[in-house]
Write an enzyme that holds these catalytic residues in place. Sequence first.
Site, mmCIF file in Angstrom:
data_model
loop_
_atom_site.group_PDB
_atom_site.id
_atom_site.type_symbol
_atom_site.label_atom_id
_atom_site.label_comp_id
_atom_site.label_asym_id
_atom_site.label_seq_id
_atom_site.Cartn_x
_atom_site.Cartn_y
_atom_site.Cartn_z
ATOM 1 N N HIS A 133 -57.844 -43.702 -18.621
ATOM 2 C CA HIS A 133 -59.206 -43.372 -19.049
ATOM 3 C C HIS A 133 -60.158 -43.985 -18.012
ATOM 4 C CE1 HIS A 133 -62.863 -43.869 -21.544
ATOM 5 N NE2 HIS A 133 -62.358 -43.001 -22.390
ATOM 6 N N ASP A 210 -54.605 -51.308 -21.827
ATOM 7 C CA ASP A 210 -55.669 -50.599 -22.529
ATOM 8 C C ASP A 210 -55.040 -50.039 -23.797
ATOM 9 O OD1 ASP A 210 -57.301 -48.688 -23.601
ATOM 10 O OD2 ASP A 210 -57.772 -47.691 -21.713
ATOM 11 N N GLN A 213 -55.906 -46.610 -27.795
ATOM 12 C CA GLN A 213 -55.278 -45.565 -28.614
ATOM 13 C C GLN A 213 -53.975 -46.026 -29.251
ATOM 14 O OE1 GLN A 213 -56.810 -42.890 -29.363
ATOM 15 N NE2 GLN A 213 -58.357 -42.703 -27.775
ATOM 16 N N LYS A 236 -62.345 -47.091 -33.338
ATOM 17 C CA LYS A 236 -61.218 -46.145 -33.405
ATOM 18 C C LYS A 236 -60.203 -46.560 -34.465
ATOM 19 C CE LYS A 236 -61.470 -45.160 -28.432
ATOM 20 N NZ LYS A 236 -62.066 -43.829 -28.290
ATOM 21 N N CYS A 376 -62.682 -38.155 -20.520
ATOM 22 C CA CYS A 376 -62.892 -39.363 -19.691
ATOM 23 C C CYS A 376 -61.648 -39.694 -18.890
ATOM 24 C CB CYS A 376 -63.313 -40.562 -20.543
ATOM 25 S SG CYS A 376 -64.880 -40.338 -21.350
#
Length: 418
Positions: A133, A210, A213, A236, A376
Amino acid sequence: MKRRSQTVPCVGSRSIESIRDDFPILRGETGRGIAYLDNAATSHKPAVVIDAVRSYYEEANSNVHRAVHRLATEATRRYEEARKKIAAFIGAPSERSIVFTRGTTESINLVASSWGGEFLEPGDVVLLTEMEHHANIIPWQLLASRTGVELVFLPFDASGRLELDRLAGLWSDRVKLVSMIHVSNVFGTLNDIESVIRFAHDRDAPVLIDAAQSVPHGPIDVAALDVDFLAFSGHKMCGPTGIGVLYAKEELLDAMPPYMGGGEMIRAVWLDRAEWNDIPYKFEAGTPNIAGAVGLGAAVDYLTSIGMSDIQAYERDLCVYAIEALSEIEGVTLYGPPPGDDREAVVSFTVDGVHAHDAAQMLDREGVAVRPGHHCAHPLTRKLGVPATVRASFYLYSTYDEIDRLTAAIEKAKSFFI
Ligand code: PMP
C-alpha cells in the site's frame, strides 16, 4: 455450487443475524438497503464502541496524564486501560510497546522518520515488496530522498503471491530493514511473514509488518512472531477513525528519537534542550485521541468476545463462496491467489468491457457498496496492467446474501454496458 445463504451462518456461537444486530448502521434503513462490501477501506462500528466513546465524553471527558482532578484521573484510566487491552489483543509482552497513532499510515511514517532517520545511512537498503500500500512506500521514498537510503522490492507472481524464493537473491548485507504488508489490500494474499522474519533476523535485520488488513481479521501474536514493528488502524477493526497503533519492541522504542515534539513527550524542558519522557509517551506528543483509544479498546473487547479465529474462519468461507460465484460470471477476471490458507477475504476483479468505476457506480445503484480503483497500490495495479479493479471485502457481519446481491448486480451491470 451449494448456496450457503440457505443455511444459518454463524461466527463461532453467534448467528450472523445477532452479530448484525450489534451494529446500529446494519439495523436501520442503511443496513437493510446497502450490502456493505467495502470493509478493507473501513469497518462499521458496533453499539458497544459507539457507547464507549459516548460514555467517555459524557462521564469522563478531560485531558489525560496532566491533572489530578477526578475527571482527568478517570480519562487517564480509560485511556491506559485501552492500551493494556490492545497489548493483550496482539500478544505484546507490555503495554509500553503500544504507541497510539492516527493509524497505520502514521505508524509507518513514525518508524521511517525516527528509526530510519536515526539508524540508516546512505547506501543502506530497505526491502519492501511490490504489493505494498502507498502507506508503506511513500514514507520510505521520503526517507530515501532525504538520506540516500535505497529501496529494493520483492516481486509478486501472476497468482498475487510474493516470490519468496527470490528473497535470498535480493539480499545483501546492506539490507537494514524489511517492511512489508501482511495481508494484501488488493489480492487478499496472506503473506508468509513468519519465514521472512526468520530470514531477516538470521541476517540481523529487523522487520516492520503493515498489519492494517490482518489484525482486524484474525489472531496475531507479536511475541510469537518476534516481529519488531507492527502497524495497524482502529477504524478497520470496528474502532473509531483517527486512532491506530504502532507496536514496537521496547528496546527499539527506547533507542529511537521522538517523531514529533511537544507536550507530554518530555520529562523536563530547558530553553535549549529537553529530556524525553518514557516510552510509549515519548512518541505521543500533544493531546492524544483519547476517545478514539477508548473506542478502540471497546472494539478489541468486542472482537475478542466473538473470537478472532472464528471470525477468520467465517470470512474465509465467505471468500470461497465469493470467488466461486464470481468465477462463474463470464467476463469476470479475478486477481489474487485461489481460496486457501494463504488467502483472506478481499476479492479484486475486473469485468470485461466495463470500467471498474462504472461497475462500482452500477453496483451502488443496486445497493452494493464496493471500491473501484488502484486501492492505494499504484505499483501493484500497474504491474497487473489494469487501470483499476473492483474490490469486494468482507467482515464478520457480511453475509452470503450480500455476495448473491453482488453477483446479481454485476450481471445487471454487464447487460447495461455490453
Ligand atoms: N496499509 C494497508 C494494507 C491498508 O489497507 C491501509 C488502508 N487502506 C493502510 C495501510 C493505511 O491505513 P490508514 O489509512 O488507516 O492509515
